[in-house]
Design a protein around this motif. Sequence first.
Motif, PDB file in Angstrom:
ATOM      1  N   CYS A   1      11.167  -2.097   5.093  1.00 32.72           N
ATOM      2  CA  CYS A   1      11.819  -3.555   5.486  1.00 32.72           C
ATOM      3  C   CYS A   1      13.643  -3.501   3.683  1.00 32.72           C
ATOM      4  CB  CYS A   1      10.690  -4.387   4.849  1.00 32.72           C
ATOM      5  SG  CYS A   1      10.306  -4.582   6.224  1.00 32.72           S
ATOM      6  N   ASN A   2      14.776  -3.502   4.418  1.00 35.27           N
ATOM      7  CA  ASN A   2      15.603  -3.564   3.472  1.00 35.27           C
ATOM      8  C   ASN A   2      15.767  -2.922   1.935  1.00 35.27           C
ATOM      9  OD1 ASN A   2      17.755  -5.203   3.152  1.00 35.27           O
ATOM     10  ND2 ASN A   2      16.681  -6.527   2.222  1.00 35.27           N
ATOM     11  N   ASN A   3      15.393  -1.572   2.748  1.00 37.92           N
ATOM     12  CA  ASN A   3      15.271  -0.670   1.288  1.00 37.92           C
ATOM     13  C   ASN A   3      14.662  -1.465   0.476  1.00 37.92           C
ATOM     14  OD1 ASN A   3      15.997   1.777   0.836  1.00 37.92           O
ATOM     15  ND2 ASN A   3      18.151   1.241  -0.118  1.00 37.92           N
ATOM     16  N   GLY A   4      14.090  -2.185   0.608  1.00 36.55           N
ATOM     17  CA  GLY A   4      13.271  -1.565  -0.876  1.00 36.55           C
ATOM     18  C   GLY A   4      11.504  -2.514  -0.805  1.00 36.55           C
ATOM     19  N   GLY A   5      10.921  -2.549  -1.667  1.00 36.78           N
ATOM     20  CA  GLY A   5       9.911  -3.390  -2.284  1.00 36.78           C
ATOM     21  C   GLY A   5       8.633  -2.369  -1.729  1.00 36.78           C
ATOM     22  N   ILE A   6       7.528  -2.880  -1.576  1.00 36.59           N
ATOM     23  CA  ILE A   6       6.178  -2.081  -1.964  1.00 36.59           C
ATOM     24  C   ILE A   6       5.319  -2.294  -0.403  1.00 36.59           C
ATOM     25  CG2 ILE A   6       6.115  -0.463  -4.289  1.00 36.59           C
ATOM     26  CD1 ILE A   6       3.989  -2.285  -4.342  1.00 36.59           C
TER      27      ILE A   6
ATOM     28  N   VAL B   1       3.696  -5.539   4.826  1.00 42.06           N
ATOM     29  CA  VAL B   1       4.474  -5.522   2.998  1.00 42.06           C
ATOM     30  C   VAL B   1       4.691  -7.177   3.236  1.00 42.06           C
ATOM     31  CG1 VAL B   1       7.480  -5.482   2.477  1.00 42.06           C
ATOM     32  CG2 VAL B   1       6.319  -3.517   4.118  1.00 42.06           C
ATOM     33  N   ASN B   2       3.342  -7.065   2.049  1.00 40.35           N
ATOM     34  CA  ASN B   2       3.183  -8.714   1.782  1.00 40.35           C
ATOM     35  C   ASN B   2       4.009  -9.222   0.781  1.00 40.35           C
ATOM     36  OD1 ASN B   2       1.143  -7.207  -0.618  1.00 40.35           O
ATOM     37  ND2 ASN B   2      -0.233  -7.677   0.649  1.00 40.35           N
ATOM     38  N   ALA B   3       3.599 -10.197   0.567  1.00 39.09           N
ATOM     39  CA  ALA B   3       3.963 -10.502  -1.367  1.00 39.09           C
ATOM     40  C   ALA B   3       3.580 -10.174  -1.999  1.00 39.09           C
ATOM     41  CB  ALA B   3       4.216 -12.319  -1.218  1.00 39.09           C
ATOM     42  N   ILE B   4       2.412 -10.164  -2.684  1.00 39.07           N
ATOM     43  CA  ILE B   4       1.065 -10.480  -3.366  1.00 39.07           C
ATOM     44  C   ILE B   4       1.553  -8.716  -4.430  1.00 39.07           C
ATOM     45  CG2 ILE B   4      -0.897  -9.336  -2.782  1.00 39.07           C
ATOM     46  CD1 ILE B   4      -0.633 -11.795  -5.390  1.00 39.07           C
ATOM     47  N   ALA B   5       1.456  -7.414  -2.825  1.00 38.29           N
ATOM     48  CA  ALA B   5       1.563  -6.090  -3.658  1.00 38.29           C
ATOM     49  C   ALA B   5       3.091  -6.152  -4.799  1.00 38.29           C
ATOM     50  CB  ALA B   5       1.732  -5.261  -3.074  1.00 38.29           C
TER      51      ALA B   5
ATOM     52  N   VAL C   1      14.682 -10.842   2.159  1.00 40.69           N
ATOM     53  CA  VAL C   1      13.721 -10.730   2.427  1.00 40.69           C
ATOM     54  C   VAL C   1      13.523 -12.474   2.978  1.00 40.69           C
ATOM     55  CG1 VAL C   1      13.398  -8.735   2.781  1.00 40.69           C
ATOM     56  CG2 VAL C   1      11.767 -10.157   1.774  1.00 40.69           C
ATOM     57  N   LYS C   2      13.923 -13.038   1.861  1.00 45.12           N
ATOM     58  CA  LYS C   2      12.700 -15.081   2.317  1.00 45.12           C
ATOM     59  C   LYS C   2      12.001 -14.678   2.581  1.00 45.12           C
ATOM     60  CE  LYS C   2      17.371 -16.013   4.593  1.00 45.12           C
ATOM     61  NZ  LYS C   2      17.925 -14.931   4.877  1.00 45.12           N
ATOM     62  N   MET C   3      11.104 -13.666   1.290  1.00 42.29           N
ATOM     63  CA  MET C   3       9.791 -14.320   1.357  1.00 42.29           C
ATOM     64  C   MET C   3       9.406 -15.525   1.225  1.00 42.29           C
ATOM     65  SD  MET C   3       7.021 -11.403   1.510  1.00 42.29           S
ATOM     66  CE  MET C   3       7.609 -10.318   0.736  1.00 42.29           C
ATOM     67  N   ILE C   4      10.360 -16.631   0.075  1.00 43.95           N
ATOM     68  CA  ILE C   4      10.341 -17.481  -0.168  1.00 43.95           C
ATOM     69  C   ILE C   4      10.158 -18.733   1.405  1.00 43.95           C
ATOM     70  CG2 ILE C   4      10.262 -19.482  -1.617  1.00 43.95           C
ATOM     71  CD1 ILE C   4      11.433 -17.181  -3.519  1.00 43.95           C
ATOM     72  N   ASN C   5       9.826 -19.782   2.067  1.00 45.97           N
ATOM     73  CA  ASN C   5       9.792 -19.821   2.732  1.00 45.97           C
ATOM     74  C   ASN C   5      11.340 -21.290   2.789  1.00 45.97           C
ATOM     75  OD1 ASN C   5       9.000 -22.338   2.431  1.00 45.97           O
ATOM     76  ND2 ASN C   5       7.125 -21.472   3.766  1.00 45.97           N
ATOM     77  N   GLY C   6      11.261 -22.184   3.843  1.00 45.71           N
ATOM     78  CA  GLY C   6      12.107 -23.005   3.389  1.00 45.71           C
ATOM     79  C   GLY C   6      11.483 -24.412   2.607  1.00 45.71           C
TER      80      GLY C   6
ATOM     81  N   GLY D   1       3.645 -12.561   4.032  1.00 49.62           N
ATOM     82  CA  GLY D   1       4.356 -11.480   3.727  1.00 49.62           C
ATOM     83  C   GLY D   1       5.428 -11.717   5.249  1.00 49.62           C
ATOM     84  N   LEU D   2       5.976 -10.595   4.933  1.00 48.14           N
ATOM     85  CA  LEU D   2       6.774  -9.783   6.178  1.00 48.14           C
ATOM     86  C   LEU D   2       6.074 -10.002   7.579  1.00 48.14           C
ATOM     87  CD1 LEU D   2       9.120  -7.531   3.872  1.00 48.14           C
ATOM     88  CD2 LEU D   2       9.343 -10.677   4.019  1.00 48.14           C
ATOM     89  N   ASN D   3       7.091  -9.986   8.990  1.00 49.00           N
ATOM     90  CA  ASN D   3       6.710 -10.029   9.526  1.00 49.00           C
ATOM     91  C   ASN D   3       7.270  -8.586  10.420  1.00 49.00           C
ATOM     92  OD1 ASN D   3       9.560 -10.924  10.149  1.00 49.00           O
ATOM     93  ND2 ASN D   3       9.127 -12.998  11.118  1.00 49.00           N
ATOM     94  N   SER D   4       7.601  -8.420  11.850  1.00 53.14           N
ATOM     95  CA  SER D   4       8.104  -6.571  12.088  1.00 53.14           C
ATOM     96  C   SER D   4       9.383  -6.621  12.150  1.00 53.14           C
ATOM     97  CB  SER D   4       7.685  -6.973  13.691  1.00 53.14           C
ATOM     98  OG  SER D   4       7.877  -7.721  14.391  1.00 53.14           O
ATOM     99  N   ALA D   5      10.332  -7.737  12.017  1.00 53.59           N
ATOM    100  CA  ALA D   5      11.651  -7.925  11.592  1.00 53.59           C
ATOM    101  C   ALA D   5      11.849  -7.849  10.614  1.00 53.59           C
ATOM    102  CB  ALA D   5      12.266  -9.144  12.569  1.00 53.59           C
ATOM    103  N   CYS D   6      10.933  -8.267   9.219  1.00 56.56           N
ATOM    104  CA  CYS D   6      10.636  -7.377   8.272  1.00 56.56           C
ATOM    105  C   CYS D   6      12.095  -8.736   7.382  1.00 56.56           C
ATOM    106  CB  CYS D   6      12.172  -6.059   7.497  1.00 56.56           C
ATOM    107  SG  CYS D   6      11.435  -4.446   7.808  1.00 56.56           S
ATOM    108  N   THR D   7      11.349  -9.739   7.560  1.00 59.70           N
ATOM    109  CA  THR D   7      11.735 -11.404   7.282  1.00 59.70           C
ATOM    110  C   THR D   7      10.335 -12.003   6.813  1.00 59.70           C
ATOM    111  OG1 THR D   7      13.365 -13.395   7.555  1.00 59.70           O
ATOM    112  CG2 THR D   7      11.919 -12.577   9.201  1.00 59.70           C
TER     113      THR D   7
END
Length: 387
Positions: free
Chosen positions: A170-175, A184-188, A224-229, A236-242
């Motif tokens: 996702c977006n060339n980053g993260g683990i 791809v989730n927030a906590i890791a 990747v907008k892990m922080i919502n509105g 974590g992220l959905n299949s669209a990597c957001t």
Amino acid sequence: MALCKGILLLTSFSSLALGQATNYKANAEASLDALQTFYNTSSGLWNTCGWWNGANCMTAVADLAAADSSVLTTAETVFSTTFSNAPAYNPSTQVFKESRPGFVETIYGHPAQKVVQANDPSVWLDSCYDDNGWWALGWIAAYDLTQNADYLSTAEGIFANMSAAWPSSCNNGGILWCSTSTYVNAIANELFLSVAAHLANRVTDQTAYYLDWAQREWAWFQSVKMINGAGVIVDGLNSACTGDPGATVWSYNQGVVLGGLVELAAADSGNASSYLASANSIANAAITNLTDSNGIIHDVCEVNESCGPDGTQFKGIFMRNLLKLHQASPSDTYKQLFETNAQSIWNNDRDDSNRLSLNWAGPFVQPANASTHSSAMDAIIAAMVVG
């Protein structure tokens, strides 16, 4: 249980927090005594909770000892015993994670006890990067108290394994959450940020290396907008990597990032105000979204008492990291939150053996275990530190 969705005012805490003075230090010490009734010296772990929870139990012990020198000897004994004995009980690859709305669970296999080599960071690794990150932070906390270089080098070795997992798809980053998972989730990623930033402030000959990792993680996390509105962090992220708008808002995801940003602010002082502003924004949004009308923190799984072995740990992690933010950027709102929750825990969520359970508003929910107890203990420690 209804959570407060409006603006949280200090007056909402008044019914609990403005009562008679509480001896938080005595309560914290009694909580440690109760926690240690779960401690197994043979395994160096706490009976009734899982592998990653054990790292959080150890961190709670370290945090108390950092504020209360009378328990330092107990803490040092725990560190040395756990460092020597616990790796033999590492579930290693026998770890499976499940996440669905309102529920997270770690499932462990039961491999035979194995012989491990001392001072080898790999013995703390299992197949999930969040589990590894918890142990890295635990050994950093132990290092801060003892200056034992083995503890810091263990954290460095764990981070090396985590960084080798970068980037995700996702977006060339993260683990990823786990090497065996596609999630791809927030906590890791928050743990990745926090461990990197902690090491940047402690491994003086590699400050730039670890600071670069922390900065890259934080930039990616925002992208990747892990922080919502609403200003809170989704699971974590959905299949669209957001950021997945349907993903659960868990308290620990609001917490770990705070500690990471505080350490990043210390390591990158030129941008400290930006990091602390982001941390305060997340913290205040979390308090607004996760407290009831009396100012008590809840996770959604408490409604049906379905928190499982993982969700029982989450709120204490939030409190622990909110305390770090409060120490760097003091807030009356945070102080009041610590005191309100610590008082409610002691008055409403404690049994005759001083064991602490899941619902901090009460009533006491059987059974209390090392996870529910150490989590609630984090809130009491925070109140002691600010009191």
